[in-house]
Design a protein around this motif. Structure first.
Motif, mmCIF file in Angstrom:
data_model
loop_
_atom_site.group_PDB
_atom_site.id
_atom_site.type_symbol
_atom_site.label_atom_id
_atom_site.label_comp_id
_atom_site.label_asym_id
_atom_site.label_seq_id
_atom_site.Cartn_x
_atom_site.Cartn_y
_atom_site.Cartn_z
ATOM 1 N N LEU A 160 0.820 -1.205 0.000
ATOM 2 C CA LEU A 160 0.000 0.000 0.000
ATOM 3 C C LEU A 160 0.857 1.258 0.000
ATOM 4 O O LEU A 160 0.532 2.244 -0.673
ATOM 5 N N ASN A 161 1.968 1.247 0.754
ATOM 6 C CA ASN A 161 2.851 2.408 0.719
ATOM 7 C C ASN A 161 3.449 2.591 -0.669
ATOM 8 O O ASN A 161 3.688 3.716 -1.116
ATOM 9 N N GLY A 162 3.671 1.466 -1.368
ATOM 10 C CA GLY A 162 4.159 1.553 -2.743
ATOM 11 C C GLY A 162 3.149 2.280 -3.627
ATOM 12 O O GLY A 162 3.533 3.117 -4.451
ATOM 13 N N VAL A 163 1.860 1.968 -3.442
ATOM 14 C CA VAL A 163 0.819 2.654 -4.220
ATOM 15 C C VAL A 163 0.796 4.132 -3.865
ATOM 16 O O VAL A 163 0.803 5.016 -4.734
ATOM 17 N N SER A 164 0.809 4.429 -2.547
ATOM 18 C CA SER A 164 0.721 5.825 -2.116
ATOM 19 C C SER A 164 1.888 6.644 -2.659
ATOM 20 O O SER A 164 1.729 7.815 -3.005
ATOM 21 N N ALA A 165 3.073 6.014 -2.750
ATOM 22 C CA ALA A 165 4.234 6.746 -3.231
ATOM 23 C C ALA A 165 4.080 7.152 -4.694
ATOM 24 O O ALA A 165 4.658 8.136 -5.143
ATOM 25 N N LYS A 166 3.291 6.368 -5.435
ATOM 26 C CA LYS A 166 3.153 6.633 -6.869
ATOM 27 C C LYS A 166 1.953 7.504 -7.218
ATOM 28 O O LYS A 166 1.877 8.065 -8.314
ATOM 29 N N LEU A 167 0.985 7.578 -6.309
ATOM 30 C CA LEU A 167 -0.244 8.321 -6.632
ATOM 31 C C LEU A 167 -0.001 9.820 -6.572
ATOM 32 O O LEU A 167 0.540 10.328 -5.597
ATOM 33 N N THR A 168 -0.408 10.517 -7.633
ATOM 34 C CA THR A 168 -0.406 11.977 -7.588
ATOM 35 C C THR A 168 -1.777 12.445 -8.051
ATOM 36 O O THR A 168 -2.519 11.678 -8.669
ATOM 37 N N THR A 169 -2.098 13.690 -7.751
ATOM 38 C CA THR A 169 -3.390 14.213 -8.179
ATOM 39 C C THR A 169 -3.517 14.113 -9.693
ATOM 40 O O THR A 169 -4.559 13.736 -10.220
ATOM 41 N N GLU A 170 -2.382 14.397 -10.411
ATOM 42 C CA GLU A 170 -2.431 14.393 -11.876
ATOM 43 C C GLU A 170 -2.685 12.997 -12.412
ATOM 44 O O GLU A 170 -3.568 12.796 -13.247
ATOM 45 N N ASN A 171 -1.906 11.997 -11.928
ATOM 46 C CA ASN A 171 -2.124 10.685 -12.528
ATOM 47 C C ASN A 171 -3.458 10.077 -12.108
ATOM 48 O O ASN A 171 -4.128 9.429 -12.903
ATOM 49 N N LEU A 172 -3.898 10.366 -10.871
ATOM 50 C CA LEU A 172 -5.207 9.856 -10.461
ATOM 51 C C LEU A 172 -6.298 10.467 -11.341
ATOM 52 O O LEU A 172 -7.223 9.771 -11.781
ATOM 53 N N THR A 173 -6.178 11.779 -11.623
ATOM 54 C CA THR A 173 -7.169 12.440 -12.470
ATOM 55 C C THR A 173 -7.254 11.771 -13.832
ATOM 56 O O THR A 173 -8.344 11.505 -14.342
ATOM 57 N N SER A 174 -6.079 11.472 -14.418
ATOM 58 C CA SER A 174 -6.129 10.916 -15.772
ATOM 59 C C SER A 174 -6.618 9.472 -15.757
ATOM 60 O O SER A 174 -7.363 9.060 -16.644
ATOM 61 N N TYR A 175 -6.240 8.684 -14.729
ATOM 62 C CA TYR A 175 -6.755 7.308 -14.661
ATOM 63 C C TYR A 175 -8.254 7.315 -14.364
ATOM 64 O O TYR A 175 -9.009 6.508 -14.897
ATOM 65 N N LEU A 176 -8.688 8.272 -13.516
ATOM 66 C CA LEU A 176 -10.117 8.349 -13.209
ATOM 67 C C LEU A 176 -10.911 8.753 -14.444
ATOM 68 O O LEU A 176 -12.023 8.272 -14.669
ATOM 69 N N ALA A 177 -10.295 9.613 -15.272
ATOM 70 C CA ALA A 177 -10.967 10.020 -16.508
ATOM 71 C C ALA A 177 -11.179 8.819 -17.425
ATOM 72 O O ALA A 177 -12.176 8.735 -18.140
ATOM 73 N N GLN A 178 -10.236 7.866 -17.380
ATOM 74 C CA GLN A 178 -10.417 6.662 -18.196
ATOM 75 C C GLN A 178 -11.669 5.897 -17.755
ATOM 76 O O GLN A 178 -12.342 5.271 -18.558
ATOM 77 N N VAL A 179 -11.962 5.971 -16.445
ATOM 78 C CA VAL A 179 -13.154 5.286 -15.945
ATOM 79 C C VAL A 179 -14.406 6.105 -16.269
ATOM 80 O O VAL A 179 -15.390 5.588 -16.780
ATOM 81 N N GLN A 180 -14.345 7.414 -15.982
ATOM 82 C CA GLN A 180 -15.556 8.228 -16.069
ATOM 83 C C GLN A 180 -15.853 8.707 -17.485
ATOM 84 O O GLN A 180 -17.012 8.797 -17.873
#
Lengths: 305, 218
Positions: free
Chosen positions: A264-284
């Motif tokens: 989980l810390n590995g995931v948290s280290a990689k998550l940024t607002t920018e990449n989450l936004t773009s991955y979320l856009a792929q879903v939405q």
């Protein structure tokens, strides 16, 4: 990267072994059968489900057995499920979680990510804990169109002060009465808008009103896919008026072990607002399946093969 | 039952922009505009259909279709098409007003005593005179009941204006819900209900005043 993470996990596992006085306790090594199944829950909106799926796949990549119980409901409901043990892990937002756990709301001075995390750790329900928080935040923003930003040379909320009396702001109705809203904007930044239109909280009404020019400044959440899709400009918040909402794993202490922490810390280290936004856009926006998007996130960031 | 918001004198300040009197005023404004538009559109159509007997099929079906449209859904659709502003709200509320006025105008004209209309024609009245001097005054009680019905519906439904950023008493409901202030929600509900009763009483008075005394006995 993968080798590095494995090393970190191993190191953590060894540390744990060193401090563990009970030799009969369940093995917490890298054998794969680390501590039994983890039940991952999520709230009832796409971002939470995507994050929960990312957590699940990250754990599975480390050999942890995962049961998924997504789309549970609002915070009141899933926190109960966490406390009664029907779920053991879920993605949370540090500010919102703090606000719901502290009686009388969050003190006005607490808004930076570090302050919020420190305050949050003091109020967590017994038997639960949080791991490292990510840089990714889904928080309130003041957002303008690219056109408004260039015309008025806007980069941060501070720049709004001079032009605000000519602009119309739009947000959910509660924005008018909250410190993290018009009141704080006036007292912290000296920003006072010409008019405030009570619309919806970062929903389609507000986004369309901003697009159509009915409003010039909108309160939209920072990972909203409309920001990327419409090339909106998010104004910086140098004085931390808006409570930070860093994404953070919340889990039952009994479900935690070095493997889980490492994944989980590995995931948290990689998550940024920018990449989450773009991955979320792929879903939405692109309507892709969350399992596919979560897998893409993990492989593209070297967290799973 | 927490009536503190309703009974706080600060919320009844006549000049405060978010105060209850100002909200009542804007609420009545939307109501009046929607009723006016509805009457302008539906009354002539209803009277024409009733007077001539042509197109009653349209009157009945358009009326029923209009009733079944959810106002909030229509409002959101209009906002998507037209953007924010007063126009989408007026369209949504006018669609609500049209059916009762249309059907009552039609019904009022259809249920007249035909011997009276024939007598008027026999006296040499022209079609226009029959309409304005005989049919319309005799249809008034039914017409007014349709109008009062429409007014009641609009007073209660004009609260949706607040959902798209306008004023009106819906502000109390929507803002109250947004900040968990149930006392404010209750105040909004009570004032809307009270306003609906007052508007209906007012229209009842007008009805008494304009309906011919000869029709009241029956």
């Amino acid at each position: 990267m993968k080798r590095f993470l494995t090393a970190v996990t191993l190191a953590l596992a060894l540390t744990a072994c060193g401090t563990d006085s009970d030799p009969l306790a369940p093995s917490t090594g890298t054998s794969g059968a680390a501590g039994g199944a983890v039940t991952v829950g999520s709230a009832n909106f796409p971002e939470s489900q995507l994050l929960a799926e990312i957590y699940s796949q990250a754990l599975e990549a480390k050999g942890v057995k995962v049961t998924r119980k997504f789309n549970i409901g609002a915070r009141e409901v899933y926190l109960k499920a966490l406390q009664d043990g029907s779920i053991s892990l879920l993605p949370e937002y540090n500010g919102a979680l703090l606000a719901s756990l502290s009686t009388g709301g969050v003190p006005e001075g607490v808004s930076s990510p570090a302050d919020v995390l420190a305050a949050l750790k003091k109020v967590l329900p017994a038997g639960t804990e949080v791991l490292e928080q990510s840089a990714a935040e889904d928080k309130d923003t003041l957002t303008v169109t690219a056109e408004t930003a260039t015309k008025n040379n806007l980069k941060s909320i501070e720049d709004l002060k001079a032009v605000a009396p000519t602009l119309v702001a739009g947000a959910g109705p509660e924005f008018a009465e909250r410190h993290q809203g018009l009141k704080g904007l006036e007292s912290v930044y000296g920003v006072k808008f010409k008019e405030f239109k009570p619309l919806d909280a970062g929903g389609p009404l507000t986004v369309n009103a901003l697009k159509d020019g009915d409003i010039q400044v909108a309160n939209i959440f920072s990972t909203d896919s409309s920001i990327v899709a419409n090339k909106f400009v998010v104004l910086e918040d140098p004085k931390n008026l808006f409570l930070s909402q860093n994404i953070i794993p919340l889990l039952r202490s009994e479900a935690n072990n070095p493997t889980v922490t490492g994944a989980l810390n590995g995931v948290s280290a990689k998550l940024t607002t920018e990449n989450l936004t773009s991955y979320l856009a792929q879903v939405q926006v692109d309507k892709k399946d969350i399992t596919v998007v979560a897998k893409a996130f993990l492989t593209e960031n070297g967290l799973a093969s | 039952m927490n009536l503190s918001y309703l009974t706080d004198p600060a919320h009844w300040d006549l000049s405060a922009p978010g105060g209850i009197p100002q909200l009542i005023l804007s609420h009545l404004g939307y109501t009046a505009l929607a009723l006016l538009l509805g009457v302008i559109i539906a009354l002539p159509v209803g009277l024409y259909i009733g007077h001539t007997g042509k197109g009653s099929f349209i009157a009945i079906n358009a009326g029923n279709a209009g009733r079944s449209l959810p106002t909030l859904g229509l409002l959101m659709l209009m906002v998507t098409l037209l953007g924010l502003g007063l126009l989408p709200v007026l369209i949504a509320l006018t669609v609500l007003v049209i059916p009762p006025i249309l059907t009552s105008a039609y019904a009022g004209m259809r249920t007249l005593d035909h011997r009276v209309v024939d007598a008027a024609r026999g006296m040499g009245m022209r079609s226009w005179q029959v309409l304005t001097r005989v049919e319309l005054p005799m249809a008034l009680p039914v017409l007014m009941s349709g109008f009062r019905n429409a007014a009641l519906q609009v007073v209660a439904t004009a609260t949706v204006a607040a959902a798209v950023g306008l004023g009106g008493l819906g502000r109390l409901l929507i803002d109250g819900l947004a900040v968990n202030d149930y006392s404010r929600v209750l105040a909004g509900a009570v004032v809307v209900a009270g306003l609906a009763v007052l508007v209906d009483l007012f229209l009842a008075l007008i009805q008494r005043w304009i309906v011919s005394p000869g029709l009241k006995g029956s």
